[in-house]
Design a protein around this motif. Structure first.
Motif, PDB file in Angstrom:
ATOM      1  N   PRO A   1       0.834  -1.205   0.000  1.00 52.42           N
ATOM      2  CA  PRO A   1       0.000   0.000   0.000  1.00 52.42           C
ATOM      3  C   PRO A   1       0.866   1.252   0.000  1.00 52.42           C
ATOM      4  N   GLU A   2       0.303   2.360  -0.515  1.00 51.77           N
ATOM      5  CA  GLU A   2       1.074   3.606  -0.671  1.00 51.77           C
ATOM      6  C   GLU A   2       1.667   4.099   0.637  1.00 51.77           C
ATOM      7  N   ASN A   3       0.937   3.957   1.712  1.00 53.48           N
ATOM      8  CA  ASN A   3       1.421   4.521   2.963  1.00 53.48           C
ATOM      9  C   ASN A   3       2.562   3.711   3.586  1.00 53.48           C
ATOM     10  N   THR A   4       2.943   2.588   2.982  1.00 53.44           N
ATOM     11  CA  THR A   4       4.079   1.839   3.518  1.00 53.44           C
ATOM     12  C   THR A   4       5.399   2.316   2.925  1.00 53.44           C
ATOM     13  N   PHE A   5       5.358   3.146   1.858  1.00 56.72           N
ATOM     14  CA  PHE A   5       6.582   3.706   1.289  1.00 56.72           C
ATOM     15  C   PHE A   5       7.107   4.762   2.250  1.00 56.72           C
ATOM     16  N   PRO A   6       8.413   4.784   2.478  1.00 60.23           N
ATOM     17  CA  PRO A   6       8.938   5.857   3.323  1.00 60.23           C
ATOM     18  C   PRO A   6       8.817   7.181   2.568  1.00 60.23           C
ATOM     19  N   LEU A   7       8.702   8.261   3.298  1.00 57.87           N
ATOM     20  CA  LEU A   7       8.609   9.563   2.664  1.00 57.87           C
ATOM     21  C   LEU A   7       9.936   9.897   1.993  1.00 57.87           C
ATOM     22  N   ALA A   8       9.843  10.339   0.735  1.00 56.73           N
ATOM     23  CA  ALA A   8      11.058  10.671  -0.008  1.00 56.73           C
ATOM     24  C   ALA A   8      11.725  11.911   0.583  1.00 56.73           C
ATOM     25  N   PHE A   9      10.904  12.856   1.047  1.00 55.57           N
ATOM     26  CA  PHE A   9      11.407  14.101   1.617  1.00 55.57           C
ATOM     27  C   PHE A   9      10.658  14.357   2.921  1.00 55.57           C
ATOM     28  N   PRO A  10      11.131  13.807   4.027  1.00 50.82           N
ATOM     29  CA  PRO A  10      10.394  13.911   5.282  1.00 50.82           C
ATOM     30  C   PRO A  10      10.164  15.347   5.752  1.00 50.82           C
ATOM     31  N   GLU A  11      10.985  16.289   5.298  1.00 45.67           N
ATOM     32  CA  GLU A  11      10.824  17.671   5.746  1.00 45.67           C
ATOM     33  C   GLU A  11       9.722  18.408   4.989  1.00 45.67           C
ATOM     34  N   LEU A  12       9.198  17.822   3.918  1.00 49.09           N
ATOM     35  CA  LEU A  12       8.115  18.453   3.161  1.00 49.09           C
ATOM     36  C   LEU A  12       6.755  18.011   3.689  1.00 49.09           C
ATOM     37  N   GLU A  13       5.760  18.878   3.468  1.00 47.10           N
ATOM     38  CA  GLU A  13       4.407  18.530   3.867  1.00 47.10           C
ATOM     39  C   GLU A  13       3.951  17.298   3.095  1.00 47.10           C
ATOM     40  N   GLN A  14       2.999  16.598   3.679  1.00 52.44           N
ATOM     41  CA  GLN A  14       2.506  15.343   3.095  1.00 52.44           C
ATOM     42  C   GLN A  14       2.004  15.557   1.664  1.00 52.44           C
ATOM     43  N   GLN A  15       1.255  16.637   1.423  1.00 49.77           N
ATOM     44  CA  GLN A  15       0.665  16.840   0.099  1.00 49.77           C
ATOM     45  C   GLN A  15       1.702  17.177  -0.971  1.00 49.77           C
ATOM     46  N   LEU A  16       2.906  17.525  -0.553  1.00 47.52           N
ATOM     47  CA  LEU A  16       3.964  17.839  -1.519  1.00 47.52           C
ATOM     48  C   LEU A  16       4.894  16.657  -1.786  1.00 47.52           C
ATOM     49  N   GLN A  17       4.703  15.570  -1.080  1.00 46.10           N
ATOM     50  CA  GLN A  17       5.555  14.393  -1.247  1.00 46.10           C
ATOM     51  C   GLN A  17       5.347  13.771  -2.624  1.00 46.10           C
ATOM     52  N   PRO A  18       6.425  13.358  -3.283  1.00 45.22           N
ATOM     53  CA  PRO A  18       6.277  12.632  -4.554  1.00 45.22           C
ATOM     54  C   PRO A  18       5.550  11.302  -4.305  1.00 45.22           C
ATOM     55  N   LEU A  19       4.604  11.011  -5.170  1.00 43.25           N
ATOM     56  CA  LEU A  19       3.883   9.744  -5.039  1.00 43.25           C
ATOM     57  C   LEU A  19       4.773   8.611  -5.525  1.00 43.25           C
ATOM     58  N   PRO A  20       4.727   7.459  -4.889  1.00 37.26           N
ATOM     59  CA  PRO A  20       5.560   6.334  -5.334  1.00 37.26           C
ATOM     60  C   PRO A  20       5.205   5.939  -6.766  1.00 37.26           C
ATOM     61  N   PRO A  21       6.217   5.597  -7.544  1.00 33.84           N
ATOM     62  CA  PRO A  21       5.963   5.277  -8.954  1.00 33.84           C
ATOM     63  C   PRO A  21       5.467   3.832  -9.130  1.00 33.84           C
ATOM     64  N   CYS A  22       4.891   3.609 -10.278  1.00 30.90           N
ATOM     65  CA  CYS A  22       4.592   2.234 -10.684  1.00 30.90           C
ATOM     66  C   CYS A  22       5.882   1.703 -11.305  1.00 30.90           C
ATOM     67  N   HIS A  23       6.479   0.707 -10.671  1.00 28.06           N
ATOM     68  CA  HIS A  23       7.809   0.260 -11.105  1.00 28.06           C
ATOM     69  C   HIS A  23       7.805  -0.352 -12.496  1.00 28.06           C
ATOM     70  N   GLY A  24       6.659  -0.775 -12.987  1.00 28.00           N
ATOM     71  CA  GLY A  24       6.612  -1.363 -14.322  1.00 28.00           C
ATOM     72  C   GLY A  24       6.505  -0.321 -15.413  1.00 28.00           C
TER      73      GLY A  24
END
Length: 136
Positions: A22-45
């Motif tokens: 699930p999306e929320n299990t990915f660690p935050l790419a930039f923990p210092e940024l607000e949640q809504q500004l975080q890059p969404l995890p990509p589809c690896h395929g």
């Protein structure tokens, strides 16, 4: 221990396995940024999804750097305002001291003139006194 519920034989059972966490299990790419500004995890395929994710990460990093720079400049602004306030205070103090000096200089001149006049009057009184002493 896994328990199973009894399902009637005429009912079809489907079991689905989720390969992606699930999306929320990915660690935050930039923990210092607000949640809504975080890059969404990509589809690896998906190559396009990975590219978009990389671009978003770049933008997020630039945003973070700009935010840090703004904070640094705000701090510098506060320092400069404090220095300006201090300089204005010193300037006002210097102007006040200059005004006081001018007033005291004028007072000194007035007092010197008064002293000279008093000395002249004293001399006149001495002369008059001596004339009276000499005539008596």
């Amino acid at each position: 221990m896994i328990t199973t519920a009894r399902v009637p034989a005429d009912k079809q059972v489907r079991i689905a396995f989720n390969d992606t966490p699930p999306e929320n299990t990915f660690p935050l790419a930039f923990p210092e940024l607000e949640q809504q500004l975080q890059p969404l995890p990509p589809c690896h395929g998906s190559k396009e999804s990975m590219q978009v994710y990389k671009q978003h990460c770049q933008i997020a990093e630039e945003y973070y750097e700009v935010k840090k720079e703004i904070a640094r400049l705000e701090e510098r602004k506060k320092e400069l305002i404090a220095r300006l306030d201090q300089a204005e205070k010193e300037s006002m103090d210097a102007a006040q001291l200059a005004k006081e000096y001018a007033e005291l200089t004028e007072d000194n001149l007035t007092l010197k003139l008064a002293q000279i006049q008093c000395a002249e009057q004293l001399e006149k009184l001495r002369i008059q006194y001596q004339k009276r002493q000499g005539s008596s």
